[in-house]
Motif scaffolding. Structure first.
Motif, PDB file in Angstrom:
ATOM      1  N   TYR A  15     -16.607 -40.875  37.254  1.00 19.29           N
ATOM      2  CA  TYR A  15     -17.569 -42.317  36.440  1.00 19.29           C
ATOM      3  C   TYR A  15     -17.805 -41.530  34.974  1.00 19.29           C
ATOM      4  O   TYR A  15     -17.692 -40.573  34.762  1.00 19.29           O
ATOM      5  N   PHE A  16     -18.114 -42.508  34.011  1.00 14.75           N
ATOM      6  CA  PHE A  16     -18.313 -41.895  33.099  1.00 14.75           C
ATOM      7  C   PHE A  16     -19.709 -42.858  32.839  1.00 14.75           C
ATOM      8  O   PHE A  16     -20.833 -43.765  33.041  1.00 14.75           O
ATOM      9  N   GLU A  17     -20.422 -41.739  32.698  1.00 12.32           N
ATOM     10  CA  GLU A  17     -22.328 -42.139  31.449  1.00 12.32           C
ATOM     11  C   GLU A  17     -22.101 -42.665  29.424  1.00 12.32           C
ATOM     12  O   GLU A  17     -21.946 -41.631  28.962  1.00 12.32           O
ATOM     13  N   LEU A  18     -23.559 -43.441  29.952  1.00 14.20           N
ATOM     14  CA  LEU A  18     -22.861 -43.869  28.560  1.00 14.20           C
ATOM     15  C   LEU A  18     -23.594 -43.005  27.565  1.00 14.20           C
ATOM     16  O   LEU A  18     -25.004 -42.690  27.876  1.00 14.20           O
ATOM     17  N   VAL A  19     -23.549 -42.381  25.995  1.00 14.27           N
ATOM     18  CA  VAL A  19     -24.244 -41.908  25.474  1.00 14.27           C
ATOM     19  C   VAL A  19     -24.763 -42.842  24.151  1.00 14.27           C
ATOM     20  O   VAL A  19     -25.561 -42.629  24.067  1.00 14.27           O
ATOM     21  N   GLN A  20     -23.826 -43.690  23.975  1.00 11.86           N
ATOM     22  CA  GLN A  20     -23.875 -44.389  22.461  1.00 11.86           C
ATOM     23  C   GLN A  20     -23.158 -45.867  22.748  1.00 11.86           C
ATOM     24  O   GLN A  20     -22.270 -45.892  23.107  1.00 11.86           O
ATOM     25  N   GLY A  21     -24.481 -46.752  22.373  1.00  9.30           N
ATOM     26  CA  GLY A  21     -23.685 -48.224  22.113  1.00  9.30           C
ATOM     27  C   GLY A  21     -24.042 -48.504  23.358  1.00  9.30           C
ATOM     28  O   GLY A  21     -23.183 -49.731  23.777  1.00  9.30           O
ATOM     29  N   PHE A  22     -25.562 -49.131  23.906  1.00  7.76           N
ATOM     30  CA  PHE A  22     -25.889 -49.939  24.465  1.00  7.76           C
ATOM     31  C   PHE A  22     -25.678 -51.439  24.322  1.00  7.76           C
ATOM     32  O   PHE A  22     -25.284 -52.059  25.255  1.00  7.76           O
ATOM     33  N   ARG A  23     -26.334 -51.487  23.176  1.00  6.97           N
ATOM     34  CA  ARG A  23     -26.225 -52.777  23.091  1.00  6.97           C
ATOM     35  C   ARG A  23     -24.895 -53.840  22.971  1.00  6.97           C
ATOM     36  O   ARG A  23     -24.185 -54.714  23.469  1.00  6.97           O
ATOM     37  N   ARG A  24     -23.025 -52.632  22.687  1.00 10.17           N
ATOM     38  CA  ARG A  24     -22.241 -53.084  22.521  1.00 10.17           C
ATOM     39  C   ARG A  24     -21.627 -52.756  24.446  1.00 10.17           C
ATOM     40  O   ARG A  24     -20.635 -54.304  23.990  1.00 10.17           O
ATOM     41  N   LEU A  25     -21.835 -52.016  24.702  1.00 11.57           N
ATOM     42  CA  LEU A  25     -22.002 -51.981  26.297  1.00 11.57           C
ATOM     43  C   LEU A  25     -22.282 -53.568  26.692  1.00 11.57           C
ATOM     44  O   LEU A  25     -21.792 -54.183  27.748  1.00 11.57           O
ATOM     45  N   SER A  26     -23.849 -53.730  26.188  1.00 14.43           N
ATOM     46  CA  SER A  26     -24.055 -55.485  26.978  1.00 14.43           C
ATOM     47  C   SER A  26     -23.599 -56.196  26.532  1.00 14.43           C
ATOM     48  O   SER A  26     -23.590 -57.379  27.198  1.00 14.43           O
ATOM     49  N   ALA A  27     -23.161 -56.315  24.905  1.00 16.56           N
ATOM     50  CA  ALA A  27     -22.541 -57.742  24.520  1.00 16.56           C
ATOM     51  C   ALA A  27     -21.340 -57.565  25.501  1.00 16.56           C
ATOM     52  O   ALA A  27     -20.803 -58.980  25.708  1.00 16.56           O
ATOM     53  N   TRP A  28     -20.050 -56.719  25.540  1.00 13.57           N
ATOM     54  CA  TRP A  28     -19.309 -56.231  25.723  1.00 13.57           C
ATOM     55  C   TRP A  28     -18.872 -57.110  27.464  1.00 13.57           C
ATOM     56  O   TRP A  28     -18.363 -58.114  28.052  1.00 13.57           O
ATOM     57  N   ARG A  29     -20.286 -57.080  28.263  1.00 12.97           N
ATOM     58  CA  ARG A  29     -20.739 -57.224  29.756  1.00 12.97           C
ATOM     59  C   ARG A  29     -20.855 -59.044  29.654  1.00 12.97           C
ATOM     60  O   ARG A  29     -20.084 -59.613  30.166  1.00 12.97           O
ATOM     61  N   GLU A  30     -22.179 -59.413  28.723  1.00 13.52           N
ATOM     62  CA  GLU A  30     -21.945 -60.509  28.576  1.00 13.52           C
ATOM     63  C   GLU A  30     -20.948 -61.618  28.816  1.00 13.52           C
ATOM     64  O   GLU A  30     -20.406 -62.527  28.939  1.00 13.52           O
ATOM     65  N   MET A  31     -19.638 -60.880  27.365  1.00 10.63           N
ATOM     66  CA  MET A  31     -18.996 -61.723  27.429  1.00 10.63           C
ATOM     67  C   MET A  31     -17.655 -61.933  28.728  1.00 10.63           C
ATOM     68  O   MET A  31     -16.922 -63.063  28.421  1.00 10.63           O
ATOM     69  N   LYS A  32     -18.024 -61.276  28.716  1.00 15.55           N
ATOM     70  CA  LYS A  32     -16.840 -60.895  30.331  1.00 15.55           C
ATOM     71  C   LYS A  32     -17.001 -61.719  31.421  1.00 15.55           C
ATOM     72  O   LYS A  32     -16.398 -63.044  32.520  1.00 15.55           O
ATOM     73  N   ASP A  33     -18.746 -61.778  31.636  1.00 13.90           N
ATOM     74  CA  ASP A  33     -19.438 -63.093  32.523  1.00 13.90           C
ATOM     75  C   ASP A  33     -19.022 -64.311  32.147  1.00 13.90           C
ATOM     76  O   ASP A  33     -19.275 -65.348  32.795  1.00 13.90           O
ATOM     77  N   GLU A  34     -19.685 -64.500  31.144  1.00 10.17           N
ATOM     78  CA  GLU A  34     -19.110 -65.841  30.147  1.00 10.17           C
ATOM     79  C   GLU A  34     -17.867 -66.797  30.355  1.00 10.17           C
ATOM     80  O   GLU A  34     -17.762 -67.461  30.590  1.00 10.17           O
TER      81      GLU A  34
END
Length: 362
Positions: free
Chosen positions: A127-146
């Protein structure tokens, strides 16, 4: 007794044809050894050639492997990583997600893509641990769900750094990115410093040291503000749910009033908890502002004698068509002239005034 013939003495027929160019030693040897010896030699040469090629391939692979490690350590390896392989548990985030609107960020990603990849660290379990980009990752996940489009939004561009980097440096990577963007609040920075100090995996002894470690890139004044907000949150004992919306001036003033004994933290906590659920950020902000406003003494209204005098400049302008009296003050210019200005052509009057004001501004 006749001389015994040697086994390899061969009688060659006499040939009157002029000799051709002398064959190479290897060609002569092949002719003398016969077909089997030539085949063995060719096989040996082929194996030697193959060994040389394999050695070159191994050397090139080693070079590429070292280059890959170097680029990864420098954070220059980018790949498409499945969302399901990304965790956000290693670092305490400095972004508080409550009420965070990602609409503009999502619109930007849809329009031009992710211009700045997130940054990940490899973990031991694949797996991978997030270091930078929490908002970018959150936005990307929301677009996948939407959209439900796993093919398009199921993988996110990410820069992958080698595992094993010190925890302090990982936190610095996350913090410095938001400091540069200048849109992170002092409340969020204070929360991170507090949580970092309490994390058993870090070496910070207290919040002050955590601020020094995390915000080393910030100037001294900003670090002072972060410490003040951290102290305020400590006084309020977790009662504030939305510290990210507290303005700098309000937070600093409230902390000062508490330390001067003009406001009791227990009273602030009780007032906040008395707000009916669900409590909004605006509800909390209104409570905090009410304490600051109540603690400040009302400024007395100035009496007539105390009212400051308005500075004026008055002069008389002599003209051939009659004198003009001029009075100038803050925001006001008055010209008294024996003239009916309402009789003037409006366009000519506007043009004259425009030229007059332009001249004054030069």
């Amino acid at each position: 007794m006749s001389k015994k013939r040697r086994v390899f003495d061969i009688d060659l027929p006499v040939d009157d044809t002029p000799p051709a160019a002398a064959p190479s030693r290897d060609t002569k040897a092949d002719a003398r050894r016969g077909p089997m010896a030539a085949a063995v030699r060719e096989t040996a040469e082929s194996l030697n050639s193959r060994a040389e090629i394999e050695q070159k391939i191994r050397e090139e692979n080693d070079r590429l492997a070292h280059e890959h490690v170097r680029l990864k350590k420098a954070g220059l390896i980018t790949d498409l990583v499945p969302l399901g392989k990304i965790r956000v548990s290693k670092l305490i985030r400095d972004r508080l997600s409550e009420g965070d609107d990602l609409t503009e960020l999502k619109e930007s990603i849809r329009a031009i893509g992710l211009s700045n990849p997130i940054q990940l660290e490899e973990a031991d379990d694949g797996y991978f641990e997030l270091v930078q980009g929490f908002r970018r990752l959150s936005a990307w996940r929301e677009m996948k769900d939407e959209t439900g489009d796993a093919e398009k939004w199921g993988h996110i561009p990410a820069t992958i750094i080698a595992k094993g980097e010190a925890l302090e440096r990982l936190y610095r990577r996350m913090v410095d990115e938001n400091l540069v963007r200048r849109d992170i609040s002092f409340g969020e920075m204070a929360v991170l410093a507090r949580d970092y100090a309490h994390d058993p995996e870090t070496e910070a002894k207290d919040v002050d040291e955590a601020v020094s470690v995390l915000y080393e890139s910030a100037n001294k004044q900003k670090r002072s503000y972060v410490r003040a907000f951290a102290k305020l949150l400590e006084y309020l004992q977790g009662a504030v749910l939305y510290p990210q919306i507290i303005p700098r001036a309000l937070g600093l003033e409230l902390r000062k009033l508490i330390e001067e004994g003009l406001v009791l933290p227990e009273t602030v906590i009780a007032r906040i908890k008395a707000v009916p659920a669900p409590r909004s950020p605006e509800d909390e902000l209104a409570v905090l502002q009410s304490f600051v406003s109540a603690a400040k003494p009302a400024a007395p209204k100035p009496t007539k004698e105390q009212k400051p005098r308005v500075a004026k400049t008055t002069f008389r302008l002599e003209r051939s068509r009659g004198a003009a009296k001029v009075t100038a003050s803050q925001g006001r210019l008055e010209v008294l002239l024996d003239c009916d200005f309402s009789a003037k052509d409006r366009h000519a009057l506007e043009q004259a005034l425009a030229e007059f004001l332009t001249k004054l501004e030069e």
